[in-house]
Design a protein around this motif. Sequence first.
Motif, PDB file in Angstrom:
ATOM      1  N   HIS A   1       0.490  -1.277  -0.055  1.00 30.77           N
ATOM      2  CA  HIS A   1      -0.081   0.086  -0.375  1.00 30.77           C
ATOM      3  C   HIS A   1       1.385   1.352  -0.347  1.00 30.77           C
ATOM      4  O   HIS A   1       0.202   2.180  -0.954  1.00 30.77           O
ATOM      5  CB  HIS A   1      -0.584  -0.070   1.022  1.00 30.77           C
ATOM      6  CG  HIS A   1      -1.997   1.404   1.457  1.00 30.77           C
ATOM      7  ND1 HIS A   1      -2.838   1.430   0.559  1.00 30.77           N
ATOM      8  CD2 HIS A   1      -1.758   2.555   2.281  1.00 30.77           C
ATOM      9  CE1 HIS A   1      -3.689   2.444   0.790  1.00 30.77           C
ATOM     10  NE2 HIS A   1      -3.017   2.978   1.825  1.00 30.77           N
TER      11      HIS A   1
ATOM     12  N   LYS B   1       2.397   1.663  -3.434  1.00 30.84           N
ATOM     13  CA  LYS B   1       2.013   2.619  -4.518  1.00 30.84           C
ATOM     14  C   LYS B   1       1.119   3.947  -3.718  1.00 30.84           C
ATOM     15  O   LYS B   1       1.267   4.149  -4.990  1.00 30.84           O
ATOM     16  CB  LYS B   1       0.289   1.503  -4.128  1.00 30.84           C
ATOM     17  CG  LYS B   1       0.781   0.021  -4.947  1.00 30.84           C
ATOM     18  CD  LYS B   1      -0.875  -0.992  -4.876  1.00 30.84           C
ATOM     19  CE  LYS B   1       0.162  -2.362  -5.145  1.00 30.84           C
ATOM     20  NZ  LYS B   1      -1.283  -3.178  -4.966  1.00 30.84           N
ATOM     21  N   LYS B   2       0.567   4.203  -2.810  1.00 31.69           N
ATOM     22  CA  LYS B   2       0.985   5.529  -2.832  1.00 31.69           C
ATOM     23  C   LYS B   2       1.950   6.202  -3.313  1.00 31.69           C
ATOM     24  O   LYS B   2       1.771   7.448  -3.317  1.00 31.69           O
ATOM     25  CB  LYS B   2       0.170   5.932  -1.128  1.00 31.69           C
ATOM     26  CG  LYS B   2      -0.723   4.879  -1.059  1.00 31.69           C
ATOM     27  CD  LYS B   2      -1.683   5.784  -1.313  1.00 31.69           C
ATOM     28  CE  LYS B   2      -3.209   5.070  -1.136  1.00 31.69           C
ATOM     29  NZ  LYS B   2      -4.794   6.122  -1.283  1.00 31.69           N
TER      30      LYS B   2
END
Length: 156
Positions: free
Chosen positions: A52, A55-56
Amino acid sequence: MARLATEGGDPMLARICGTIAVDEKQHKHIYTRIVEKLLEVDPNATMLAIAHMMKKKIIMPMHLTYYGQDPNIFVHFSAIIERQGIYTSRHYAEILEFFIIRWKLKKLEGLIGEARRAQDYVCGLPPKVRKLESRAKKIEPRQVKFSWIFHKQVIV
């Protein structure tokens, strides 16, 4: 950066850069140990969290810097340090590889569903980042006025 500042005759900047480097090394050590423990406690949730975060995109605090003059200061600064070889996409790929190896992410077993896909994603990032390096080399240099050094023209 500290070495370049010393070579450039600015001992105060060298000292500042050296202090920042020590602080960054401490952060690396702390985060490394925290994630190691999290992987022991809950590997599925930790793998999902790592993916996460990746990806951010990791946003450097300086990315938000604006002091009323140059809204592109971070872009210009990043281009300069990339061209000087101080911090490049190759370095970023090496950091990713370090953590993948250190945390044994490729060898994690027992991950289920989305965590397994997250593992594949994270472990596949270094080659993707390395491709960015070849693209960065193709960008034509240009001159901009760099506000941090009295609006001197620099190549970015």
